[in-house]
Design an enzyme around this catalytic site. Structure first.
Site, mmCIF file in Angstrom:
data_model
loop_
_atom_site.group_PDB
_atom_site.id
_atom_site.type_symbol
_atom_site.label_atom_id
_atom_site.label_comp_id
_atom_site.label_asym_id
_atom_site.label_seq_id
_atom_site.Cartn_x
_atom_site.Cartn_y
_atom_site.Cartn_z
ATOM 1 N N HIS A 18 68.869 5.798 -15.274
ATOM 2 C CA HIS A 18 67.412 5.693 -15.401
ATOM 3 C C HIS A 18 66.723 6.780 -14.576
ATOM 4 C CE1 HIS A 18 68.165 1.127 -15.921
ATOM 5 N NE2 HIS A 18 67.698 1.539 -17.092
ATOM 6 N N LYS A 42 67.378 -10.663 -22.784
ATOM 7 C CA LYS A 42 68.150 -10.543 -21.534
ATOM 8 C C LYS A 42 67.697 -11.564 -20.491
ATOM 9 C CE LYS A 42 69.023 -5.548 -21.910
ATOM 10 N NZ LYS A 42 68.570 -4.226 -21.414
ATOM 11 N N ARG A 91 71.667 7.197 -24.554
ATOM 12 C CA ARG A 91 72.972 7.503 -23.965
ATOM 13 C C ARG A 91 73.984 7.917 -25.019
ATOM 14 N NH1 ARG A 91 73.012 1.853 -20.988
ATOM 15 N NH2 ARG A 91 72.215 1.475 -23.062
ATOM 16 N N SER A 129 72.699 -1.050 -16.618
ATOM 17 C CA SER A 129 72.458 -2.030 -15.558
ATOM 18 C C SER A 129 73.496 -3.147 -15.659
ATOM 19 C CB SER A 129 71.058 -2.627 -15.688
ATOM 20 O OG SER A 129 70.087 -1.621 -15.586
HETATM 21 O O1 PNS Z 1 65.729 -1.590 -20.626
HETATM 22 P P1 PNS Z 1 65.602 -2.301 -21.945
HETATM 23 O O2 PNS Z 1 65.971 -3.766 -21.808
HETATM 24 O O3 PNS Z 1 66.365 -1.618 -23.045
HETATM 25 O O4 PNS Z 1 64.041 -2.222 -22.335
HETATM 26 C C1 PNS Z 1 63.535 -2.865 -23.489
HETATM 27 C C2 PNS Z 1 62.015 -3.060 -23.356
HETATM 28 C C3 PNS Z 1 61.710 -3.900 -22.127
HETATM 29 C C4 PNS Z 1 61.337 -1.712 -23.249
HETATM 30 C C5 PNS Z 1 61.525 -3.789 -24.642
HETATM 31 O O5 PNS Z 1 62.202 -5.008 -24.778
HETATM 32 C C6 PNS Z 1 60.006 -4.016 -24.622
HETATM 33 O O6 PNS Z 1 59.251 -3.098 -24.881
HETATM 34 N N1 PNS Z 1 59.585 -5.268 -24.277
HETATM 35 C C7 PNS Z 1 58.189 -5.653 -24.233
HETATM 36 C C8 PNS Z 1 57.758 -6.372 -25.534
HETATM 37 C C9 PNS Z 1 57.608 -5.348 -26.658
HETATM 38 O O7 PNS Z 1 56.655 -4.594 -26.690
HETATM 39 N N2 PNS Z 1 58.638 -5.295 -27.571
HETATM 40 C C10 PNS Z 1 58.757 -4.261 -28.583
HETATM 41 C C11 PNS Z 1 57.964 -4.482 -29.834
HETATM 42 S S1 PNS Z 1 58.082 -6.095 -30.527
#
Ligand code: PNS
Length: 163
Positions: A18, A42, A91, A129
């Site tokens: 990150h 998660k 990645r 993570s």
């Molecule tokens: O590090 P991650 O878990 O891959 O990040 C994913 C994250 C947190 C960016 C994604 O789940 C997110 O944007 N969550 C907030 C809700 C949202 O806007 N979801 C996407 C459109 S439905």
């Protein structure tokens, strides 16, 4: 035009992968918000407050970033911040399908804000993570994979035999 980006994620916890994306993004964008968001698929180990603190401690030397959290949709947060971009790290091919899905959904929610992807440094292409937490849980060596504050926080989390 001021280039404002949001770098979103669960950051549970922040890894060197990150940080690689954050540092490189901070060179490209004028201002970057690192936003800790909820990923509904998660179950986090660290609280949002802990994740913010670890991100702040790990990015002290970067002066054009701010770390925040948001409990709604990423695109709502991004428009509140007048952001013109979302920055995500990629990645491997395995990330592609998931990223394409959320990026397409995000574009439906707000087509004004573009999502940009940066390839993670090869050195970190395996890193996540989850894999770091797995290693830390069984007291594996993780000092090369995470910033120092995260290494200490993981040691603290997993020091009791309860985990
Ligand atoms: O590090 P991650 O878990 O891959 O990040 C994913 C994250 C947190 C960016 C994604 O789940 C997110 O944007 N969550 C907030 C809700 C949202 O806007 N979801 C996407 C459109 S439905």
């Amino acid at each position: 035009m001021t280039r404002i980006a949001v770098c979103p994620g669960s950051f549970d916890p922040v890894t060197n992968g990150h940080l690689d994306i954050i540092k490189r993004g901070a060179k490209v964008f004028d201002k970057m918000y690192i936003c800790v968001l909820n990923n509904s698929s998660k179950q986090p180990l660290f609280t949002v407050e802990e994740r913010i603190k670890l991100l702040q401690e790990s990015t002290k030397e970067l002066h054009n970033i701010e770390v925040e959290s948001f409990s709604g949709l990423l695109m709502d947060y991004a428009s509140q911040k007048n952001a013109n971009a979302i920055l995500r790290g990629l990645r491997a091919v395995s990330d592609f399908e998931y990223e394409m899905q959320i990026t397409s959904m995000n574009r439906i929610l707000n087509e004004e804000i573009e999502t940009f992807f940066m390839m993670t440094n090869n050195q970190y292409s395996f890193l996540s993570s989850s894999i770091v937490k797995e290693a830390a849980k069984y007291h594996g060596e993780i000092s090369e994979l995470v910033p120092k504050p995260v290494e200490l926080a993981l040691k603290e989390k997993f020091k009791s035999p309860a985990h």
